[in-house]
Design a protein around this motif. Structure first.
Motif, short mmCIF file in Angstrom:
data_model
loop_
_atom_site.label_atom_id
_atom_site.label_comp_id
_atom_site.label_asym_id
_atom_site.label_seq_id
_atom_site.Cartn_x
_atom_site.Cartn_y
_atom_site.Cartn_z
N ASP A 110 0.78 -1.34 0.00
CA ASP A 110 -0.32 0.36 0.33
C ASP A 110 0.70 1.24 -0.38
OD1 ASP A 110 -1.88 -1.31 -0.13
OD2 ASP A 110 -3.02 -1.27 1.93
N ILE A 111 2.19 1.04 0.87
CA ILE A 111 2.75 2.43 0.47
C ILE A 111 3.10 2.57 -0.77
CG2 ILE A 111 4.86 2.87 1.47
CD1 ILE A 111 3.06 3.51 3.51
N ASN A 113 1.91 1.75 -3.35
CA ASN A 113 1.11 2.36 -5.00
C ASN A 113 0.45 3.11 -3.95
OD1 ASN A 113 2.20 0.15 -5.96
ND2 ASN A 113 0.49 -1.66 -4.94
N ARG A 114 0.42 4.39 -3.45
CA ARG A 114 -0.41 5.07 -2.22
C ARG A 114 -0.33 6.23 -3.71
NH1 ARG A 114 5.05 5.91 -0.15
NH2 ARG A 114 5.38 8.39 -0.21
N PHE A 119 0.59 11.57 3.49
CA PHE A 119 -0.62 10.60 4.84
C PHE A 119 0.58 10.96 5.87
CE2 PHE A 119 -1.26 8.83 0.85
CZ PHE A 119 -2.66 8.38 0.70
N ASP A 159 -9.84 6.77 3.70
CA ASP A 159 -8.33 6.91 4.11
C ASP A 159 -7.97 6.55 5.49
OD1 ASP A 159 -9.48 8.75 1.64
OD2 ASP A 159 -9.61 10.45 3.00
N GLU A 161 -6.58 3.47 7.46
CA GLU A 161 -5.89 1.98 7.08
C GLU A 161 -4.95 0.86 8.26
OE1 GLU A 161 -6.96 0.20 4.83
OE2 GLU A 161 -7.13 1.82 3.70
N LEU A 190 -2.24 4.15 8.50
CA LEU A 190 -1.75 5.41 7.44
C LEU A 190 -2.59 6.67 7.23
CD1 LEU A 190 -0.38 5.84 5.61
CD2 LEU A 190 -1.48 4.11 3.47
N LYS A 192 -5.03 9.39 6.04
CA LYS A 192 -4.22 10.64 4.80
C LYS A 192 -4.91 11.70 5.57
CE LYS A 192 -6.21 11.62 0.28
NZ LYS A 192 -7.22 11.51 -1.16
#
Length: 289
Positions: A110-111, A113-114, A119, A159, A161, A190, A192
């Motif tokens: 996820d990091i 592909n963010r 964030f 937003d 995780e 995580l 946003k």
């Protein structure tokens, strides 16, 4: 067999059987029609022979085609089942065994592909969790950590995780040996947005854990407290940079005095003057001077 194919097959079979019956019951008429006196072969016999051969070829080809279609469907179904199993396997690879939430491998994906936006990362470590495993056993420890994880996961907003942090046995092995599985007592979040979003989020998490502590019988002998860190994750940060930053912030929090401790960059607060009450509330909750 599908209804349409069944009807077609029955039609071909009935037509063939009817033709055979008529041939034997009307043999004399058929013989006179196909073999007129003095003629070895007639046009009707020639046409009937062609039709018969064509029907036989058609039926043979149809049977072969039907078998191939059936075999293809079976192969296609098996392939779809294999794909589904592979997908389930991939999903399981990204899930923490004990808690059922996303693991650190999923966090890394996820990091990477963010969206290229701002964030914030949060890492929290539950205080005194090892005592549960030592005094009440691994099963009780798993029940506690799973209940906490599912409670946090169930109240996550858009937003936001949550991930279960993994441990490497070569690092702090004796400290972490009480865990039966990798995963321990640390969570990564995580979030946003700017810093105040992360600070407000963590204050909300603390309130949820206090409610859970008071309401669930699972925590009759364990009071949930934690220490942690909040660090920014900029669009240009790689996974390695983000993780290193999070680790350094976490070390600073762990070195503070006893009680709830959370580290964040206090210089960033000047940017968010209108959220002063939010920061003041967080300081009170986390006992930060």
């Amino acid at each position: 067999m599908e209804p349409r194919k069944l009807i077609t097959s029955l039609g071909v079979i009935l037509t063939t059987i009817t033709g055979i019956i008529l041939f034997f019951t009307e043999f004399d008429k058929i013989k006179a029609f196909f073999f007129p006196a003095g003629i070895a072969i007639s046009v009707p016999l020639y046409v009937f022979s062609l039709l018969g051969i064509g029907l036989l070829v058609f039926y043979s080809v149809y049977i072969f085609y039907f078998k191939e279609v059936t075999s293809h469907k079976k192969t296609k179904t098996e392939l779809e089942n294999v794909k589904a199993l592979l997908l389930d396997s991939e999903r399981m690879r990204l899930i923490d065994f004990v808690t059922g939430i996303a693991n650190q491998e999923k966090f890394k994906i996820d990091i990477q592909n963010r969206p290229k936006e701002l964030f914030h990362l949060i890492l929290i470590d539950l205080d005194g969790f090892g005592e549960i495993n030592k005094k009440q056993g691994f099963q009780k420890g798993d029940e506690v950590i799973r209940t906490i994880a599912q409670e946090l996961f169930g109240r996550m907003r858009r937003d936001e995780e949550i991930y279960k942090r993994d441990y490497k046995l070569e690092n702090n092995f004796m400290k972490r040996i009480y865990r039966k599985y990798t995963g321990g007592d640390e969570f990564i979040f995580l979030i946003k947005g700017p810093q105040y979003e992360a600070v407000g989020f963590l204050a909300r998490i603390q309130k949820q854990l206090e409610e859970l502590n008071a309401e669930s019988p699972v925590f009759s002998n364990y009071k949930i407290t934690f220490h942690g860190a909040i660090v920014p994750l900029y669009p240009s940060d790689t996974f390695e940079q983000a993780y290193d930053k999070l680790q350094r912030g976490f070390v600073q929090a762990a070195e503070e005095s006893n009680g709830l401790r959370v580290y964040w960059d206090k210089t960033e607060e000047d940017t968010f003057v209108k959220y002063k009450s939010l920061y003041d509330n967080a300081r009170r909750i986390f006992k930060i001077q």
